[in-house]
Design a protein around this motif. Structure first.
Motif, short mmCIF file in Angstrom:
data_model
loop_
_atom_site.label_atom_id
_atom_site.label_comp_id
_atom_site.label_asym_id
_atom_site.label_seq_id
_atom_site.Cartn_x
_atom_site.Cartn_y
_atom_site.Cartn_z
N GLU A 204 0.83 -1.20 0.00
CA GLU A 204 0.00 0.00 0.00
C GLU A 204 0.86 1.25 0.00
O GLU A 204 0.53 2.26 -0.66
CB GLU A 204 -0.91 0.00 1.23
CG GLU A 204 -1.95 -1.12 1.25
CD GLU A 204 -3.01 -0.93 0.18
OE1 GLU A 204 -3.12 0.18 -0.38
OE2 GLU A 204 -3.73 -1.92 -0.13
N ARG A 207 2.09 1.83 -3.51
CA ARG A 207 1.03 2.40 -4.36
C ARG A 207 0.86 3.89 -4.06
O ARG A 207 0.69 4.71 -4.97
CB ARG A 207 -0.28 1.67 -4.11
CG ARG A 207 -0.34 0.25 -4.65
CD ARG A 207 -1.79 -0.21 -4.76
NE ARG A 207 -1.86 -1.65 -5.04
CZ ARG A 207 -2.09 -2.58 -4.12
NH1 ARG A 207 -2.27 -2.23 -2.85
NH2 ARG A 207 -2.14 -3.86 -4.45
N ALA A 208 0.87 4.24 -2.76
CA ALA A 208 0.72 5.64 -2.40
C ALA A 208 1.87 6.50 -2.90
O ALA A 208 1.69 7.69 -3.18
CB ALA A 208 0.60 5.77 -0.88
N ALA A 209 3.05 5.90 -3.04
CA ALA A 209 4.21 6.63 -3.54
C ALA A 209 4.21 6.75 -5.05
O ALA A 209 5.12 7.37 -5.61
CB ALA A 209 5.49 5.95 -3.07
N GLY A 210 3.23 6.15 -5.73
CA GLY A 210 3.14 6.26 -7.18
C GLY A 210 3.90 5.21 -7.95
O GLY A 210 4.12 5.37 -9.16
N VAL A 211 4.29 4.12 -7.30
CA VAL A 211 5.01 3.05 -7.98
C VAL A 211 4.03 2.30 -8.89
O VAL A 211 2.88 2.02 -8.51
CB VAL A 211 5.65 2.08 -6.96
CG1 VAL A 211 6.41 0.98 -7.67
CG2 VAL A 211 6.57 2.85 -6.03
N SER A 212 4.46 1.98 -10.09
CA SER A 212 3.60 1.30 -11.05
C SER A 212 3.32 -0.14 -10.61
O SER A 212 4.07 -0.72 -9.82
CB SER A 212 4.24 1.30 -12.44
OG SER A 212 5.47 0.58 -12.42
N GLU A 213 2.24 -0.69 -11.15
CA GLU A 213 1.85 -2.06 -10.79
C GLU A 213 2.93 -3.09 -11.14
O GLU A 213 3.26 -3.95 -10.32
CB GLU A 213 0.52 -2.41 -11.46
CG GLU A 213 -0.64 -1.49 -11.11
CD GLU A 213 -1.05 -1.62 -9.66
OE1 GLU A 213 -0.82 -2.69 -9.07
OE2 GLU A 213 -1.61 -0.66 -9.11
#
Length: 310
Positions: A204, A207-213
């Motif tokens: 999570e 994801r919050a840091a903007g890392v791609s899937e």
């Protein structure tokens, strides 16, 4: 009066900056130490290394080639084809007068290669399938796992035999046949672990840091699956060897003049009643040694990498 606050602070700073005081143990180092403490696993590694050394160095000591026929021994295999240092047949000969020492080396290398390549194919395909299905979920997960369920409902041996019969008997076909059915369980295991990991705090945060899937899968999901994947892969190698040996025992495996341990055991079992016990004894000994060592090594890896035991 001397103020001791600065002295205490200095001592505390010295303790904190002391490298030996704060140095921790990584999970991999802890797993390595736990694995090295497992005497059964280390002993099995030594046996497996000796078998690999036999496969590599053995051909330099072989007097006969695996295809060459000893016509003298073929005339009386029970007497002249027995294991002997004088004739150069260290493991004896088979019914066709071929040197069993050279053929055991060839069969052992074939079984090891089949096990490693089959397990590698299952590892790559099963891990990729399970991670994608578990991480993205939804309809994609349902479709992918229903495909796995359908394939698992079909008997494994039947699929392998059909592929070998349709595509022909060869090394490549055997690898494809074993890999086509061995990744299914790996996919289900990896999917279950991925479902447990994808909602964890560190994912999570990524994801919050903007890392791609895709980056989350590669950097966060796959490293945390490493322990489970390594353990199952180590246990998958003997399963591949057992499957190949069973197919060769049925006469559908590696074709002549090449051979495998299963084929040699099948040939030896057919002639055991005629007093040529060595034709089955040597291949069976190598087969049992490989299977048991791989299972003990996999068990040692499981104990070392299991977080519940830390």
């Amino acid at each position: 009066m001397v103020d001791t606050r600065y002295d205490k602070a200095g001592e505390l700073a010295a303790e904190v900056t002391d490298y030996t005081a704060v140095r921790g143990r990584s999970l991999m180092r802890d797993a390595r130490d736990r694995f090295l403490a497992n005497r059964a696993a280390i002993f099995c590694i030594a046996i497996l290394a000796a078998i690999v050394l036999f496969v590599v160095v053995g051909p330099f000591f072989a007097v006969w080639d695996f295809e060459t026929i000893d016509w003298v021994a073929m005339g009386d295999v029970r007497t002249l084809g027995a294991p002997s240092v004088d004739t150069g047949h260290f493991f004896g000969t088979d019914d066709l007068g071929r040197d069993l020492f050279s053929r055991t080396i060839l069969a052992t290398s074939t079984s090891l290669i089949v096990g490693l390549i089959g397990a590698t194919m299952a590892l790559v395909v099963g891990t990729a399938w399970g991670v994608i299905a578990g991480y993205y979920g939804g309809r994609l997960d349902s479709i992918m796992m229903r495909i796995v369920d359908i394939l698992m409902a079909i008997p494994t041996v039947l699929v392998i035999i059909l592929i070998l019969v349709v595509a022909g008997r060869s090394f490549t076909t055997l690898f494809i046949a074993l890999g086509a059915v061995s990744w299914l369980t790996m996919a289900r295991i990896v999917r279950a672990q991925t479902l447990a990991l994808k909602n964890r705090e560190f994912v999570e945060a990524a994801r919050a840091a903007g890392v791609s899937e895709p980056a989350i899968i590669v950097r966060h999901i796959l490293p945390n699956l490493l322990g489970v994947v390594i353990v199952y892969a180590s246990l998958l190698v003997p399963d591949m060897i057992l499957a190949e040996s069973f197919i060769s025992f049925l006469g559908l495996g590696i074709s002549e003049p090449y051979t495998s341990l299963g084929a040699l055991i099948s040939e030896g079992a057919g002639t055991m009643a005629y007093g040529t016990l060595w034709q089955m004894m040597f291949p069976l000994g190598f087969f049992i040694a490989i299977i048991f060592t791989m299972f003990f090594i996999g068990d040692g890896l499981r104990d070392a990498l299991d977080p519940k035991d830390r």
